[in-house]
Write an enzyme that holds these catalytic residues in place. Sequence first.
Site, short mmCIF file in Angstrom:
data_model
loop_
_atom_site.label_atom_id
_atom_site.label_comp_id
_atom_site.label_asym_id
_atom_site.label_seq_id
_atom_site.Cartn_x
_atom_site.Cartn_y
_atom_site.Cartn_z
N CYS A 184 0.83 -1.20 0.00
CA CYS A 184 0.00 0.00 0.00
C CYS A 184 0.88 1.27 0.00
CB CYS A 184 -0.99 -0.04 1.16
SG CYS A 184 -2.38 1.10 0.94
N GLU B 275 -1.28 -8.96 3.82
CA GLU B 275 -1.25 -9.39 5.22
C GLU B 275 -2.65 -9.60 5.79
OE1 GLU B 275 -2.13 -5.07 5.66
OE2 GLU B 275 -0.97 -6.30 4.27
N HIS C 38 -3.49 -5.26 0.37
CA HIS C 38 -3.00 -5.65 1.69
C HIS C 38 -2.93 -7.17 1.82
CE1 HIS C 38 -2.78 -1.80 3.89
NE2 HIS C 38 -3.65 -1.41 2.97
#
Length: 230
Positions: A113, A212, A210
């Site tokens: 990001c 994660e 994202h």
Amino acid sequence: MTERPLVGITSYLDEAAWGVWQQPAALLPQLYVDAVDRAGGTPVLLPPQTGGSGRLLGRLDGLVLAGGPDIDPVRYGAAAHPRTGEPHPVRDAWEFGLLHGALERDLPVLGICRGMQLLNVALGGDLVQHLPEEAGHQIAPATYNRQAVVISPGSRTGEILGRTAKVPCYHHQAVGRLGTGLRATAWSADETVEAVELPDRRFALAVQWHPEADPADTRLFEAFVRETAK
């Protein structure tokens, strides 16, 4: 037992509350720590500070540039858009220093990001400071929106993820003019650039989404950590 690679992850510097305390804190969502740990690395928090990045990078095996607030538009020669967030000069300076040092050392880098935007600006590119709300990249506060991205088949991103992927997005800015040497490798339906690579480094890859936040798909972090272990 093989020693796990040491992976630095940049962090926020923000006001936070815990227990009876409320004060400035270096913090990072646990999702980043879990993603690196799950992929086989040892995560190390890199809070914003005024110096020492060179010696630190000499001890790391890889660098993750985490998400976070908007980069100061002064960094790419632009005036601030009304929707651009307040600058965070200490974090900006710290992360640009880390990134330049990592690229000089050919240390594996994964940008997420803000991290992708940082990589682009560091190499002379600029940013689109606010995407239209109807584009669906940021649908509501603290809510990820899963979007389909199309990936270039001859890219490192494509080798890891295939031709398409559905990914969790939360961003209102995007890469504009590409930085020197960068290659765009993934796009959303509205042609927003969703991934970039620096082909002349052993692993310098960044995504606008994202990864994660999707523990069911660990491929990107696994590929990165594998490279840090070499």
